[in-house]
Scaffold this motif. Sequence first.
Motif: not given
Length: 437
Positions: A331-332, A337-339, A353-355, A426-428
């Motif tokens: 998830x992190x 990202x898109x499904x 989830x995207x690439x 992406x992020x925490x």
Amino acid sequence: MIVWTADVQRPWWERYQVVSYKLVSRSGTEGDFRRMAWTCHRHGLRIYPNVQLKFMAMAASKGVGTGGTRFNADWNTPFPGVPYSNDDFMRMSEAYCDAPWGTNATQMRNCGGRMNLNQSRPDVQDKLAGFLNHLVDLGADGFRVDSASGQWPLLLKAILDKVKDITSGGRPFVILEVPNTIQHAVKPSEYFMIGHVTEFEFAERLGEAIMGDFRTLGSVVNLSLPMVPSDHALIFVDNHDIQRGRQRKGATILTHRDPHTYKLGQAFTLAYNYGMPRVMSSYYFSDNEEGPPHHPYYGILDVIRDVDGHCSNGWVCEHRWPAISAMVRFRNHVCTSEVKNWQVTEDTVAFSRGDRGFLAMGRHKFSRVFQTGLPAGVYCDIISDCKVNVTVNAQGLASVTPYARTVGEGQQDNIVAILNEKLPAWSDFFLHRLFSI
């Protein structure tokens, strides 16, 4: 803080029978809370205490709280440990409060079987804000507000606006318990200005899909129903209420009692792009009223972990199960990202989830070719801790088979998750909110 109960089991809900704001309970002391917060912050985790701002203990109850505070809900000053007097509570007629529950917002907010605080009084607001500010001083990063649907939104906001910034900077993160049904007179949207809102419908629809037909997973999130929009929704597979049968009659709730379906539900929840997920960490119980594992004198038992990280001494620790903890990492990494590449049958589902990442899972063990949406390469299955690798070809296709566990390795996890770690996470953002208390 909590009323002593005559029930020999010391039920779990005794924590909601507030008699003062002293931080003394069978979970520990104020000092224990401070040390817990300090330790969690060192490891990148944040703390969100569950707070009760609407009620005190049951009307006509009396006794001594776990912090040593005497109370008597029939006195003129029923809760001297705060103190609150009778003037600090709502007064509604029995006939009004006995009307059919849930169809009138004023009734839901002004009535109740416990002593119902009058949050319109400035002195009550100040005492509640003072309690929350003390929690912030001890290391709280925000709050889960219990029974928020029973509190007037503007009054609740006025209380929370009096709370100071958290020690790491910024405003406290707020989660509000607001059950959401078509018949309910109180709507979650009334609370969006304050914080995230609990989304109970998701847990029920997810349970029905996992236990039924996977092809319905694509419609688990249906915003034409009374479901909270993603950017306001706090979602979960189960929580302390619904794992004890406190939900819509006939609803299917996944719990740790069936680890296989529970892991599937958690994997989907953490891989999907809806809401902010909360992961439950439970204790075993045979009676829905039963409190946490305890000594004969009711002090809570320590969590004991073996060399593999599994918990004992009465604790489940679902958040430590590899199939769930690995999906937190997933998830992190995929975050916003898109499904894409949705592929589903009655008992398997896969999507990317995207690439950035790809998930495949099945009710039974499977071996199938899926479109992963990832660049060509060899990827590690994080569910099996890289005991399985997945080879993706130039078209993004891969033959996927879950790791076959041996007898000594526990239950089979029919889940495969891979990440494109050539791209940075992406992020925490989710990490410090998943394991709130």
